[in-house]
Write a protein that holds these residues in place. Structure first.
Motif, PDB file in Angstrom:
ATOM      1  N   PHE A   1       0.833  -1.203   0.000  1.00 46.75           N
ATOM      2  CA  PHE A   1       0.000   0.000   0.000  1.00 46.75           C
ATOM      3  C   PHE A   1       0.870   1.256   0.000  1.00 46.75           C
ATOM      4  O   PHE A   1       0.613   2.196  -0.755  1.00 46.75           O
ATOM      5  CB  PHE A   1      -0.952  -0.005   1.202  1.00 46.75           C
ATOM      6  CG  PHE A   1      -1.889   1.168   1.209  1.00 46.75           C
ATOM      7  CD1 PHE A   1      -2.930   1.258   0.288  1.00 46.75           C
ATOM      8  CD2 PHE A   1      -1.726   2.197   2.115  1.00 46.75           C
ATOM      9  CE1 PHE A   1      -3.790   2.351   0.273  1.00 46.75           C
ATOM     10  CE2 PHE A   1      -2.580   3.295   2.118  1.00 46.75           C
ATOM     11  CZ  PHE A   1      -3.610   3.367   1.195  1.00 46.75           C
ATOM     12  N   LYS A   2       1.924   1.281   0.811  1.00 45.25           N
ATOM     13  CA  LYS A   2       2.805   2.449   0.837  1.00 45.25           C
ATOM     14  C   LYS A   2       3.501   2.636  -0.510  1.00 45.25           C
ATOM     15  O   LYS A   2       3.666   3.764  -0.972  1.00 45.25           O
ATOM     16  CB  LYS A   2       3.811   2.343   1.980  1.00 45.25           C
ATOM     17  CG  LYS A   2       3.150   2.523   3.344  1.00 45.25           C
ATOM     18  CD  LYS A   2       4.149   2.634   4.470  1.00 45.25           C
ATOM     19  CE  LYS A   2       4.603   1.304   4.959  1.00 45.25           C
ATOM     20  NZ  LYS A   2       5.432   1.383   6.185  1.00 45.25           N
ATOM     21  N   ALA A   3       3.872   1.539  -1.161  1.00 47.95           N
ATOM     22  CA  ALA A   3       4.469   1.640  -2.495  1.00 47.95           C
ATOM     23  C   ALA A   3       3.469   2.241  -3.480  1.00 47.95           C
ATOM     24  O   ALA A   3       3.829   3.074  -4.328  1.00 47.95           O
ATOM     25  CB  ALA A   3       4.938   0.265  -2.972  1.00 47.95           C
ATOM     26  N   LEU A   4       2.202   1.852  -3.370  1.00 47.56           N
ATOM     27  CA  LEU A   4       1.161   2.388  -4.241  1.00 47.56           C
ATOM     28  C   LEU A   4       0.961   3.886  -3.991  1.00 47.56           C
ATOM     29  O   LEU A   4       0.798   4.667  -4.936  1.00 47.56           O
ATOM     30  CB  LEU A   4      -0.137   1.614  -4.029  1.00 47.56           C
ATOM     31  CG  LEU A   4      -1.240   1.813  -5.047  1.00 47.56           C
ATOM     32  CD1 LEU A   4      -0.777   1.438  -6.456  1.00 47.56           C
ATOM     33  CD2 LEU A   4      -2.456   0.978  -4.670  1.00 47.56           C
ATOM     34  N   ILE A   5       1.000   4.301  -2.734  1.00 50.31           N
ATOM     35  CA  ILE A   5       0.895   5.722  -2.400  1.00 50.31           C
ATOM     36  C   ILE A   5       2.049   6.491  -3.044  1.00 50.31           C
ATOM     37  O   ILE A   5       1.849   7.549  -3.665  1.00 50.31           O
ATOM     38  CB  ILE A   5       0.871   5.942  -0.871  1.00 50.31           C
ATOM     39  CG1 ILE A   5      -0.411   5.377  -0.257  1.00 50.31           C
ATOM     40  CG2 ILE A   5       1.065   7.417  -0.504  1.00 50.31           C
ATOM     41  CD1 ILE A   5      -1.683   6.076  -0.687  1.00 50.31           C
ATOM     42  N   ARG A   6       3.252   5.971  -2.935  1.00 52.31           N
ATOM     43  CA  ARG A   6       4.422   6.644  -3.537  1.00 52.31           C
ATOM     44  C   ARG A   6       4.290   6.715  -5.060  1.00 52.31           C
ATOM     45  O   ARG A   6       4.666   7.705  -5.676  1.00 52.31           O
ATOM     46  CB  ARG A   6       5.700   5.931  -3.118  1.00 52.31           C
ATOM     47  CG  ARG A   6       6.018   6.139  -1.647  1.00 52.31           C
ATOM     48  CD  ARG A   6       7.370   5.509  -1.268  1.00 52.31           C
ATOM     49  NE  ARG A   6       7.463   5.393   0.161  1.00 52.31           N
ATOM     50  CZ  ARG A   6       7.368   4.255   0.851  1.00 52.31           C
ATOM     51  NH1 ARG A   6       7.194   3.101   0.220  1.00 52.31           N
ATOM     52  NH2 ARG A   6       7.450   4.261   2.159  1.00 52.31           N
ATOM     53  N   GLU A   7       3.764   5.661  -5.672  1.00 55.77           N
ATOM     54  CA  GLU A   7       3.537   5.667  -7.129  1.00 55.77           C
ATOM     55  C   GLU A   7       2.514   6.739  -7.505  1.00 55.77           C
ATOM     56  O   GLU A   7       2.658   7.428  -8.515  1.00 55.77           O
ATOM     57  CB  GLU A   7       3.066   4.298  -7.611  1.00 55.77           C
ATOM     58  CG  GLU A   7       4.139   3.245  -7.631  1.00 55.77           C
ATOM     59  CD  GLU A   7       5.177   3.444  -8.728  1.00 55.77           C
ATOM     60  OE1 GLU A   7       4.949   4.232  -9.676  1.00 55.77           O
ATOM     61  OE2 GLU A   7       6.222   2.795  -8.633  1.00 55.77           O
ATOM     62  N   ALA A   8       1.469   6.881  -6.692  1.00 56.19           N
ATOM     63  CA  ALA A   8       0.441   7.891  -6.963  1.00 56.19           C
ATOM     64  C   ALA A   8       1.027   9.298  -6.850  1.00 56.19           C
ATOM     65  O   ALA A   8       0.706  10.180  -7.668  1.00 56.19           O
ATOM     66  CB  ALA A   8      -0.738   7.722  -6.010  1.00 56.19           C
ATOM     67  N   ILE A   9       1.881   9.524  -5.883  1.00 57.31           N
ATOM     68  CA  ILE A   9       2.536  10.825  -5.737  1.00 57.31           C
ATOM     69  C   ILE A   9       3.424  11.100  -6.948  1.00 57.31           C
ATOM     70  O   ILE A   9       3.409  12.207  -7.502  1.00 57.31           O
ATOM     71  CB  ILE A   9       3.342  10.873  -4.416  1.00 57.31           C
ATOM     72  CG1 ILE A   9       2.386  10.865  -3.221  1.00 57.31           C
ATOM     73  CG2 ILE A   9       4.269  12.100  -4.386  1.00 57.31           C
ATOM     74  CD1 ILE A   9       3.067  10.613  -1.882  1.00 57.31           C
ATOM     75  N   ALA A  10       4.171  10.103  -7.380  1.00 59.40           N
ATOM     76  CA  ALA A  10       5.032  10.256  -8.556  1.00 59.40           C
ATOM     77  C   ALA A  10       4.198  10.538  -9.811  1.00 59.40           C
ATOM     78  O   ALA A  10       4.579  11.366 -10.644  1.00 59.40           O
ATOM     79  CB  ALA A  10       5.894   9.009  -8.744  1.00 59.40           C
ATOM     80  N   ALA A  11       3.058   9.861  -9.943  1.00 64.15           N
ATOM     81  CA  ALA A  11       2.183  10.099 -11.104  1.00 64.15           C
ATOM     82  C   ALA A  11       1.662  11.530 -11.094  1.00 64.15           C
ATOM     83  O   ALA A  11       1.577  12.175 -12.144  1.00 64.15           O
ATOM     84  CB  ALA A  11       1.023   9.106 -11.109  1.00 64.15           C
ATOM     85  N   ASN A  12       1.315  12.046  -9.915  1.00 64.44           N
ATOM     86  CA  ASN A  12       0.874  13.444  -9.829  1.00 64.44           C
ATOM     87  C   ASN A  12       1.997  14.396 -10.229  1.00 64.44           C
ATOM     88  O   ASN A  12       1.754  15.393 -10.906  1.00 64.44           O
ATOM     89  CB  ASN A  12       0.389  13.777  -8.413  1.00 64.44           C
ATOM     90  CG  ASN A  12      -0.976  13.213  -8.118  1.00 64.44           C
ATOM     91  OD1 ASN A  12      -1.695  12.770  -9.003  1.00 64.44           O
ATOM     92  ND2 ASN A  12      -1.338  13.205  -6.853  1.00 64.44           N
ATOM     93  N   ALA A  13       3.222  14.082  -9.826  1.00 60.92           N
ATOM     94  CA  ALA A  13       4.362  14.947 -10.155  1.00 60.92           C
ATOM     95  C   ALA A  13       4.634  14.951 -11.654  1.00 60.92           C
ATOM     96  O   ALA A  13       5.065  15.974 -12.208  1.00 60.92           O
ATOM     97  CB  ALA A  13       5.601  14.495  -9.383  1.00 60.92           C
ATOM     98  N   ARG A  14       4.387  13.817 -12.315  1.00 59.53           N
ATOM     99  CA  ARG A  14       4.616  13.717 -13.766  1.00 59.53           C
ATOM    100  C   ARG A  14       3.514  14.354 -14.595  1.00 59.53           C
ATOM    101  O   ARG A  14       3.713  14.664 -15.772  1.00 59.53           O
ATOM    102  CB  ARG A  14       4.742  12.255 -14.175  1.00 59.53           C
ATOM    103  CG  ARG A  14       5.992  11.569 -13.715  1.00 59.53           C
ATOM    104  CD  ARG A  14       6.135  10.193 -14.345  1.00 59.53           C
ATOM    105  NE  ARG A  14       5.014   9.304 -14.070  1.00 59.53           N
ATOM    106  CZ  ARG A  14       4.950   8.449 -13.051  1.00 59.53           C
ATOM    107  NH1 ARG A  14       5.945   8.382 -12.190  1.00 59.53           N
ATOM    108  NH2 ARG A  14       3.903   7.668 -12.888  1.00 59.53           N
ATOM    109  N   ALA A  15       2.346  14.504 -14.017  1.00 62.77           N
ATOM    110  CA  ALA A  15       1.190  15.012 -14.768  1.00 62.77           C
ATOM    111  C   ALA A  15       1.411  16.468 -15.162  1.00 62.77           C
ATOM    112  O   ALA A  15       1.967  17.257 -14.406  1.00 62.77           O
ATOM    113  CB  ALA A  15      -0.080  14.883 -13.941  1.00 62.77           C
ATOM    114  N   LYS A  16       0.949  16.782 -16.332  1.00 67.04           N
ATOM    115  CA  LYS A  16       1.036  18.167 -16.791  1.00 67.04           C
ATOM    116  C   LYS A  16      -0.020  18.987 -16.071  1.00 67.04           C
ATOM    117  O   LYS A  16      -1.149  18.533 -15.904  1.00 67.04           O
ATOM    118  CB  LYS A  16       0.810  18.236 -18.292  1.00 67.04           C
ATOM    119  CG  LYS A  16       1.916  17.581 -19.068  1.00 67.04           C
ATOM    120  CD  LYS A  16       1.677  17.699 -20.550  1.00 67.04           C
ATOM    121  CE  LYS A  16       2.808  16.987 -21.277  1.00 67.04           C
ATOM    122  NZ  LYS A  16       2.683  17.097 -22.701  1.00 67.04           N
ATOM    123  N   PRO A  17       0.338  20.200 -15.663  1.00 61.74           N
ATOM    124  CA  PRO A  17      -0.672  21.030 -15.001  1.00 61.74           C
ATOM    125  C   PRO A  17      -1.826  21.353 -15.951  1.00 61.74           C
ATOM    126  O   PRO A  17      -1.626  21.512 -17.143  1.00 61.74           O
ATOM    127  CB  PRO A  17       0.083  22.295 -14.606  1.00 61.74           C
ATOM    128  CG  PRO A  17       1.411  22.227 -15.267  1.00 61.74           C
ATOM    129  CD  PRO A  17       1.617  20.854 -15.797  1.00 61.74           C
TER     130      PRO A  17
END
Length: 142
Positions: free
Chosen positions: A121-137
């Motif tokens: 679950f913590k790995a999934l949370i970190r992946e979600a944070i990384a996906a948000n960082a990669r997303a274009k505003p």
């Protein structure tokens, strides 16, 4: 962090505290555990409560960093953790078990007695944070 941002975060945390306190039994315990795991994954996550309405005056806990990571909805028979960019996240442990046919979101339905793998679950949370960082505003139209 500005004083206003700090006050908003404190207010958001108090709102999530109130929501968790209002949920009796195993669902409240599970939601509190999920919250703990989210902050273990990244202590910089910001929490708030959104979507307050007459039928749900305490709203839905939401965890955010660069965009919504996930929400924690409570139902009679489960808590639902919906990941805003879940369809784009690797899930090698197979935590997602709901919303699997959606084009954007994926969810984890936790029912009474269900065990959530803390490391996965913590790995999934970190992946979600990384996906948000990669997303274009998203640009607003003026």
């Amino acid at each position: 962090m500005s004083a206003d941002q700090a006050a908003d975060e404190e207010s958001g945390s108090r709102s999530v505290d109130a929501k968790i306190a209002s949920v009796e039994g195993w669902r409240g315990e599970a939601l509190a555990r999920v919250r703990q795991l989210i902050f273990e994954a990244d202590p910089e996550v910001v929490e708030s409560v959104k979507w307050r309405k007459v039928s749900n005056p305490l709203g839905v806990p939401t965890w955010d960093q660069g965009g919504i990571i996930c929400t924690g909805e409570t139902y009679r028979d489960k808590i639902k953790l919906t990941f805003a960019r879940g369809a784009a996240l690797p899930d090698p442990s197979g935590l997602f078990n709901a919303g699997l046919d959606g084009g954007t979101r994926r969810a984890i339905d936790l029912r009474e007695g269900a065990e959530l793998d803390p490391a996965a679950f913590k790995a999934l949370i970190r992946e979600a944070i990384a996906a948000n960082a990669r997303a274009k505003p998203v640009r607003s139209r003026s």
